[in-house]
Design a protein around this motif. Structure first.
Motif, PDB file in Angstrom:
ATOM      1  N   ALA A   1       6.911 -55.144 -33.518  1.00 45.26           N
ATOM      2  CA  ALA A   1       7.214 -55.086 -32.159  1.00 45.26           C
ATOM      3  C   ALA A   1       8.140 -53.680 -32.117  1.00 45.26           C
ATOM      4  O   ALA A   1       8.653 -53.252 -33.046  1.00 45.26           O
ATOM      5  CB  ALA A   1       8.334 -56.145 -31.752  1.00 45.26           C
ATOM      6  N   GLY A   2       8.065 -53.028 -31.056  1.00 48.73           N
ATOM      7  CA  GLY A   2       8.986 -51.911 -30.850  1.00 48.73           C
ATOM      8  C   GLY A   2       8.420 -50.493 -31.076  1.00 48.73           C
ATOM      9  O   GLY A   2       8.811 -49.453 -31.227  1.00 48.73           O
ATOM     10  N   VAL A   3       6.756 -50.554 -31.675  1.00 52.19           N
ATOM     11  CA  VAL A   3       6.209 -49.300 -31.951  1.00 52.19           C
ATOM     12  C   VAL A   3       5.915 -48.535 -30.458  1.00 52.19           C
ATOM     13  O   VAL A   3       5.931 -49.412 -29.460  1.00 52.19           O
ATOM     14  CB  VAL A   3       4.980 -49.466 -32.517  1.00 52.19           C
ATOM     15  CG1 VAL A   3       5.250 -50.109 -33.938  1.00 52.19           C
ATOM     16  CG2 VAL A   3       3.936 -50.413 -31.708  1.00 52.19           C
ATOM     17  N   GLY A   4       5.799 -47.224 -30.414  1.00 56.52           N
ATOM     18  CA  GLY A   4       5.538 -46.512 -29.210  1.00 56.52           C
ATOM     19  C   GLY A   4       5.345 -44.986 -29.457  1.00 56.52           C
ATOM     20  O   GLY A   4       4.687 -44.755 -30.444  1.00 56.52           O
ATOM     21  N   ALA A   5       5.762 -44.287 -28.737  1.00 51.31           N
ATOM     22  CA  ALA A   5       5.481 -43.071 -28.734  1.00 51.31           C
ATOM     23  C   ALA A   5       6.075 -42.281 -29.927  1.00 51.31           C
ATOM     24  O   ALA A   5       5.218 -41.234 -30.523  1.00 51.31           O
ATOM     25  CB  ALA A   5       5.979 -42.308 -27.237  1.00 51.31           C
ATOM     26  N   GLY A   6       6.984 -42.667 -30.266  1.00 52.00           N
ATOM     27  CA  GLY A   6       7.661 -41.901 -31.484  1.00 52.00           C
ATOM     28  C   GLY A   6       6.731 -42.120 -32.679  1.00 52.00           C
ATOM     29  O   GLY A   6       6.451 -41.373 -33.435  1.00 52.00           O
ATOM     30  N   HIS A   7       6.206 -43.163 -32.920  1.00 51.44           N
ATOM     31  CA  HIS A   7       5.210 -43.731 -33.742  1.00 51.44           C
ATOM     32  C   HIS A   7       4.050 -43.062 -33.859  1.00 51.44           C
ATOM     33  O   HIS A   7       3.479 -42.639 -34.874  1.00 51.44           O
ATOM     34  CB  HIS A   7       5.205 -45.249 -34.136  1.00 51.44           C
ATOM     35  CG  HIS A   7       6.421 -46.108 -34.265  1.00 51.44           C
ATOM     36  ND1 HIS A   7       7.310 -46.371 -33.377  1.00 51.44           N
ATOM     37  CD2 HIS A   7       6.897 -46.638 -35.478  1.00 51.44           C
ATOM     38  CE1 HIS A   7       8.066 -47.093 -33.839  1.00 51.44           C
ATOM     39  NE2 HIS A   7       7.998 -47.356 -35.259  1.00 51.44           N
ATOM     40  N   ALA A   8       3.574 -43.032 -32.689  1.00 56.76           N
ATOM     41  CA  ALA A   8       2.342 -42.113 -32.420  1.00 56.76           C
ATOM     42  C   ALA A   8       2.660 -40.618 -32.825  1.00 56.76           C
ATOM     43  O   ALA A   8       1.702 -40.278 -33.624  1.00 56.76           O
ATOM     44  CB  ALA A   8       1.941 -42.035 -30.820  1.00 56.76           C
ATOM     45  N   ALA A   9       3.521 -40.154 -32.645  1.00 54.51           N
ATOM     46  CA  ALA A   9       3.886 -38.592 -32.986  1.00 54.51           C
ATOM     47  C   ALA A   9       3.988 -38.488 -34.496  1.00 54.51           C
ATOM     48  O   ALA A   9       3.444 -37.502 -35.183  1.00 54.51           O
ATOM     49  CB  ALA A   9       5.141 -38.201 -32.534  1.00 54.51           C
ATOM     50  N   VAL A  10       4.643 -39.729 -35.194  1.00 51.59           N
ATOM     51  CA  VAL A  10       4.662 -39.600 -36.834  1.00 51.59           C
ATOM     52  C   VAL A  10       3.071 -39.913 -37.089  1.00 51.59           C
ATOM     53  O   VAL A  10       2.687 -39.138 -38.446  1.00 51.59           O
ATOM     54  CB  VAL A  10       5.616 -40.878 -37.174  1.00 51.59           C
ATOM     55  CG1 VAL A  10       5.591 -41.136 -38.854  1.00 51.59           C
ATOM     56  CG2 VAL A  10       7.007 -40.387 -36.711  1.00 51.59           C
ATOM     57  N   VAL A  11       2.406 -40.560 -36.746  1.00 46.22           N
ATOM     58  CA  VAL A  11       0.933 -40.816 -37.030  1.00 46.22           C
ATOM     59  C   VAL A  11       0.232 -39.372 -37.100  1.00 46.22           C
ATOM     60  O   VAL A  11      -0.428 -38.975 -38.037  1.00 46.22           O
ATOM     61  CB  VAL A  11       0.170 -41.966 -36.433  1.00 46.22           C
ATOM     62  CG1 VAL A  11      -1.421 -41.710 -36.898  1.00 46.22           C
ATOM     63  CG2 VAL A  11       0.722 -42.965 -36.765  1.00 46.22           C
TER      64      VAL A  11
END
Length: 200
Positions: free
Chosen positions: A150-160
């Protein structure tokens, strides 16, 4: 009788020569004369198909972007849950870049030189935004499906995106890096690291 060359084939030949030269020498150091020599044509033949270096760079970038969009579309619409589709996207991006390393070198050259918007039609930030948006959508789907934390979002996408890009930068700077063999570790970090505990 002189051999007739299909105009589309000639244009493609010139574009491929430009990509090789931009990758080898950098965009700023490459002249139209260099591209013509690499393609084995007269300088005037280059101008029959392209207005100049910027037009060649734009065409090369658009070719890469077209491949990238196809990969993103496949990930968005293909089978599997969000994390499975994200894994496929990461694999496909690495495969695409390894298959066409010259285009990757040009993108890094643009990024390093700060030319992201200098040549008409070359918008590297937009390409990154497309990747981030697609990945954020896949992560949202994975969370809704209960396979992602839970809580994944745009920030995680940028890290990927950053992890993939960082790996490619290392490979371009140090070609001895076995980038094709690093898909597994990359997926462990960028996909499996986001999996909800207990989800398979």
């Amino acid at each position: 009788m002189a051999k007739r060359v299909d105009p589309a084939a000639r244009r493609d030949m010139i574009l491929k020569a430009a990509v090789r030269m931009f990758a080898r020498q950098g965009f700023a150091a490459t002249r139209v004369e260099d591209i013509a020599e690499e393609a084995g044509v007269a300088k005037g033949s280059v101008y029959l198909h392209f207005d100049g270096r910027d037009a060649l760079l734009t065409a090369a970038f658009e070719e890469y972007r077209s491949h990238a969009r196809a990969v993103v579309h496949q990930a968005r619409t293909g089978p599997g849950d969000g994390l499975e589709r994200l894994a496929r996207l990461v694999r496909s991006v690495l495969d695409m870049v390894v298959a066409e390393p010259e285009l990757a070198r040009i993108l890094i050259d643009l990024w390093a030189a700060g030319r992201q918007g200098a040549a008409s039609g070359v918008d590297v930030p937009a390409l990154y935004r497309e990747y981030r948006t697609a990945i954020a959508e896949l992560l949202a789907a994975a969370e809704a499906e209960g396979v992602c934390r839970a809580g994944v979002g745009a920030g995680h996408a940028a890290v990927v995106v950053g992890a993939v890009e960082g790996l490619l930068v290392q490979w371009i700077v140090d070609p001895t890096l076995p980038v094709a063999e690093l898909t597994g570790p990359l997926l462990d970090v960028c996909v499996e690291g986001l999996r909800r505990e207990g989800a398979e």
